[in-house]
Write a protein that holds these residues in place. Structure first.
Motif, mmCIF file in Angstrom:
data_model
loop_
_atom_site.group_PDB
_atom_site.id
_atom_site.type_symbol
_atom_site.label_atom_id
_atom_site.label_comp_id
_atom_site.label_asym_id
_atom_site.label_seq_id
_atom_site.Cartn_x
_atom_site.Cartn_y
_atom_site.Cartn_z
ATOM 1 N N LYS A 235 44.441 44.944 36.770
ATOM 2 C CA LYS A 235 43.552 43.785 36.743
ATOM 3 C C LYS A 235 42.353 44.198 35.899
ATOM 4 C CE LYS A 235 41.363 43.069 40.575
ATOM 5 N NZ LYS A 235 41.006 42.649 41.936
ATOM 6 N N THR A 236 41.960 43.344 34.941
ATOM 7 C CA THR A 236 40.898 43.736 34.026
ATOM 8 C C THR A 236 40.100 42.518 33.585
ATOM 9 O OG1 THR A 236 40.433 45.071 32.061
ATOM 10 C CG2 THR A 236 42.352 43.629 31.946
ATOM 11 N N THR A 237 39.166 42.729 32.666
ATOM 12 C CA THR A 237 38.342 41.642 32.121
ATOM 13 C C THR A 237 38.384 41.696 30.596
ATOM 14 O OG1 THR A 237 36.316 42.952 31.985
ATOM 15 C CG2 THR A 237 36.744 41.816 34.083
ATOM 16 N N THR A 238 37.935 40.610 29.961
ATOM 17 C CA THR A 238 37.887 40.603 28.496
ATOM 18 C C THR A 238 36.931 41.684 27.989
ATOM 19 O OG1 THR A 238 36.250 38.832 28.559
ATOM 20 C CG2 THR A 238 38.521 38.184 28.180
ATOM 21 N N SER A 239 35.836 41.904 28.707
ATOM 22 C CA SER A 239 34.874 42.934 28.284
ATOM 23 C C SER A 239 35.506 44.317 28.279
ATOM 24 C CB SER A 239 33.654 42.946 29.204
ATOM 25 O OG SER A 239 32.975 41.729 29.132
ATOM 26 N N LEU B 225 35.584 36.990 34.899
ATOM 27 C CA LEU B 225 36.953 36.488 34.934
ATOM 28 C C LEU B 225 37.915 37.664 34.888
ATOM 29 C CD1 LEU B 225 36.681 33.523 32.412
ATOM 30 C CD2 LEU B 225 37.008 33.365 34.875
ATOM 31 N N ASN B 226 38.793 37.734 35.858
ATOM 32 C CA ASN B 226 39.815 38.780 35.885
ATOM 33 C C ASN B 226 41.050 38.290 35.155
ATOM 34 O OD1 ASN B 226 38.278 40.567 37.381
ATOM 35 N ND2 ASN B 226 39.103 39.867 39.328
ATOM 36 N N ILE B 227 41.756 39.228 34.562
ATOM 37 C CA ILE B 227 42.991 38.936 33.842
ATOM 38 C C ILE B 227 44.062 39.866 34.388
ATOM 39 C CG2 ILE B 227 44.112 38.843 31.583
ATOM 40 C CD1 ILE B 227 41.149 38.958 30.456
ATOM 41 N N GLU B 228 45.236 39.311 34.639
ATOM 42 C CA GLU B 228 46.354 40.164 35.022
ATOM 43 C C GLU B 228 47.665 39.556 34.563
ATOM 44 O OE1 GLU B 228 47.555 39.886 39.508
ATOM 45 O OE2 GLU B 228 45.360 39.954 39.408
#
Length: 159
Positions: free
Chosen positions: A53-57, A95-98
């Motif tokens: 799980k990560t972010t755009t940053s 915002l998280n991205i997965e």
């Protein structure tokens, strides 16, 4: 041949390798799903999958590019059903991205494909020792550090 000439040849070979890899990356492929994906998309998926799980940053920092560029790529991947984006419950601004289940298929497929490719390259380089590879890694890391330093200097200057 003197050291400077050999080093110049090394740098030119690195640039040629970079050009070849860039051309290779511009060929769309299928990675275990019906979608044709470009390497930049798959490598972004790999970064997301490696982080779980990560972010755009975080991705922008790893890729050394802008958050805007990452956001555009993430939006493409969302449209293809490969990632999801949602608000972090602990930090509403984040915002998280997965990966989606489909994204995980691509992620695993690509990881296995990389292993096969790397093994093929390794068979082609049997004459080199582990120490030879280690020296090359050291040289490339030093070149990368210098290049990163130059990039950071350019980014910090206001024009």
């Amino acid at each position: 041949m003197d050291k400077e000439k050999v080093f110049y040849e090394l740098m030119e070979t690195i640039y040629e390798t970079s050009r070849l890899i860039s051309s290779y990356e511009n060929i769309p492929r299928k990675y275990g799903t019906e979608d044709e994906l470009y390497m930049i998309e798959v490598h972004t998926l790999n970064l997301i999958g490696d982080q779980v799980k990560t972010t755009t940053s975080e991705i922008a920092e790893i890729k050394n590019c802008t958050k805007s560029a990452v956001s555009q790529m993430v939006d493409k991947l969302i449209k293809k059903g490969l990632v999801i984006k949602y608000r972090n419950v602990d930090n509403y601004r984040e915002l998280n991205i997965e990966l989606t289940p489909k994204g995980k298929i691509v992620y695993e497929y690509h990881k296995n494909l990389d292993l096969e490719e790397y093994r093929s390259h390794l068979r082609n380089l049997e004459q080199f020792t582990t120490e030879d590879f280690q020296k090359y890694i050291t040289v490339l890391n030093l070149i990368n550090q210098r290049t990163q330093s130059v990039l950071n200097d350019k980014k910090s200057k206001v024009y």
